[in-house]
Design a protein around this motif. Structure first.
Motif, mmCIF file in Angstrom:
data_model
loop_
_atom_site.group_PDB
_atom_site.id
_atom_site.type_symbol
_atom_site.label_atom_id
_atom_site.label_comp_id
_atom_site.label_asym_id
_atom_site.label_seq_id
_atom_site.Cartn_x
_atom_site.Cartn_y
_atom_site.Cartn_z
ATOM 1 N N ARG A 10 -11.898 1.417 -0.177
ATOM 2 C CA ARG A 10 -10.484 1.125 -0.383
ATOM 3 C C ARG A 10 -10.032 -0.054 0.477
ATOM 4 N NH1 ARG A 10 -8.438 6.816 1.027
ATOM 5 N NH2 ARG A 10 -6.344 5.885 1.018
ATOM 6 N N ALA A 14 -8.634 -3.658 -0.938
ATOM 7 C CA ALA A 14 -7.373 -4.257 -0.487
ATOM 8 C C ALA A 14 -7.584 -5.702 -0.048
ATOM 9 C CB ALA A 14 -6.784 -3.431 0.649
ATOM 10 N N ASN A 18 -5.826 -8.867 -1.939
ATOM 11 C CA ASN A 18 -4.705 -9.444 -1.189
ATOM 12 C C ASN A 18 -5.104 -10.430 -0.103
ATOM 13 O OD1 ASN A 18 -2.796 -7.804 -2.652
ATOM 14 N ND2 ASN A 18 -3.497 -6.073 -1.421
ATOM 15 N N MET A 26 -2.952 -3.187 6.068
ATOM 16 C CA MET A 26 -3.833 -2.356 5.257
ATOM 17 C C MET A 26 -3.465 -0.883 5.353
ATOM 18 S SD MET A 26 -7.613 -4.081 5.455
ATOM 19 C CE MET A 26 -7.525 -4.677 7.125
ATOM 20 N N GLN A 29 -1.254 0.210 2.679
ATOM 21 C CA GLN A 29 -1.826 0.225 1.333
ATOM 22 C C GLN A 29 -2.768 1.402 1.090
ATOM 23 O OE1 GLN A 29 -3.362 -3.734 0.055
ATOM 24 N NE2 GLN A 29 -2.531 -4.425 2.010
#
Length: 393
Positions: A10, A14, A18, A26, A29
């Motif tokens: 994950r 991210a 981005n 982070m 997110q």
């Protein structure tokens, strides 16, 4: 090499979507504590997935450290077209480190074309661009069984049906290999590095020798139940008309594509309807690129071909927009690049006229920013997603 757990995957996703971020950014997110993120990022740095990227801009306090995907990672993108072969190398951030291209004929068969692709990878390695290979992505101009890594009944690729493309590369290169339709990969390239960067739902339309469409929904490729989603070139726009490569009549691709434009412009030139085209014919058979050249010289017949084709494409896209409601449409491929904004104007006009107002109230229709690099960047991105644990199935 892949991440060790879902938390790491994950975080890598991210960073992929981005760009460089701080741990605090982070955390918002991925829903992990700062201490947990710090532990996982340190492990990802030890594994070679990420690296430090300096400090964030000051907001009045101590500046946070940034993390980004590693520049030492190496992914290979192989973009096989009907008449061209492109091989590129990117780092973890999808910066294009090296790129080589040459003309081919897809009808030469899989062994000839794939052997040449492997030779070009070897050339880039010998030049020092590829000390390691963390993954290879391959795009081909036909329907692909993504799970199996081979093409299925490709209309313009004689001898390629169910040829084990993935297995061919696996035997030559000791790394993961993924195979997909070339238009899907161009869409992935646009999603990460082009005008559709971070747009969750959009269409990428390729106009080359044929016509295809990559569908991105929720930042993922929509392939359909067996990999044939987006084959818009074989949507019927007329019950009659020229015979398509698929054997049917009336397909969009038979009316407007690189092959169709070449057929029609040569017929116009031989018929003596255009002095400009007739003079160009003296140098040999005309191509879709010559249509763009003649159009820019003011030839009304070449302009008519582009306008007719743009309206047909716009009509098909209107149906897709009413059904799918994308946030953007990106148009690319060699033919689209050559015809430029004249083509785009016709597509927009027909699309907006035939689509619902709500679906087109804020719908940009744009030319690809990546151009000829979209395929190799997208192919490398697919391989990179696999290595980073980002699911693109």
């Amino acid at each position: 090499m892949q991440p060790e757990n879902p938390h790491q995957a994950r975080l890598l996703a991210a960073l992929r979507l981005n760009g460089p971020q701080s741990a605090a950014e982070m955390a918002a997110q991925v829903g992990l504590s700062r201490s947990k993120i710090g532990q996982e990022l340190q492990r990802l740095e030890d594994l070679g997935f990420v690296e430090r990227a300096g400090k964030a801009e000051s907001r009045g306090g101590r500046r946070s450290g940034l993390v980004q995907l590693s520049g030492d990672l190496r992914f290979v993108g192989v973009d096989i077209g009907a008449t061209s072969l492109d091989v590129g190398v990117t780092n973890g951030r999808l910066d294009l480190v090296a790129h080589v291209a040459e003309d081919i004929d897809i009808r030469s068969g899989p062994e000839v074309v794939l052997r040449r692709a492997v030779e070009l990878i070897g050339k880039l390695r010998a030049e020092g661009h590829l000390g390691r290979v963390d993954g290879v992505g391959v795009g081909v101009p036909g329907p692909v069984s993504f799970r199996d890594g081979y093409t299925v009944s490709p209309p313009i690729m004689p001898g390629w049906d169910r040829y084990p493309v993935r297995e061919f590369f696996l035997k030559q290169l000791d790394c993961p290999v993924l195979v997909d339709n070339d238009v899907n990969l161009m869409a992935v390239g646009e999603m990460y590095c082009g005008l559709a960067r971070s747009v969750g739902d959009f269409l990428f339309v390729k106009i080359g020798t044929g016509i295809g469409c990559g569908i991105i929904t929720g930042h993922r490729v929509l392939r359909g139940s067996n990999g044939s989603a987006g084959d818009i070139g074989h949507i019927a726009v007329n019950d009659g008309g020229p015979v398509c490569s698929c054997g049917r009549t009336g397909c969009l691709e038979a009316w407007f594509s690189g092959a169709a434009l070449s057929r029609d412009v040569n017929a116009l030139a031989r018929g003596g309807e255009s002095a400009v085209l007739e003079s160009m014919l003296a140098d040999g058979p005309l191509t879709a690129a010559d249509v763009g050249t003649a159009m820019r010289q003011g030839d009304p017949h070449a302009l008519g071909l582009v306008r007719d084709g743009g309206r047909r494409l716009g009509r098909v896209l209107a149906g897709l927009v009413n059904f799918f409601n994308p946030a953007m449409i990106v148009v690319g491929g060699g033919v689209a690049t050559g015809l430029g904004h004249t083509l785009l104007a016709e597509v927009r006009s027909e699309l907006y006229r035939r689509s619902t107002p709500l679906a087109t109230s804020n719908l940009p229709v744009v030319l690809s920013e990546l151009g000829e690099n979209a395929g190799v960047v997208g192919a490398a991105a697919l391989a990179g997603d696999h290595a980073l644990g980002i699911d693109q199935t």
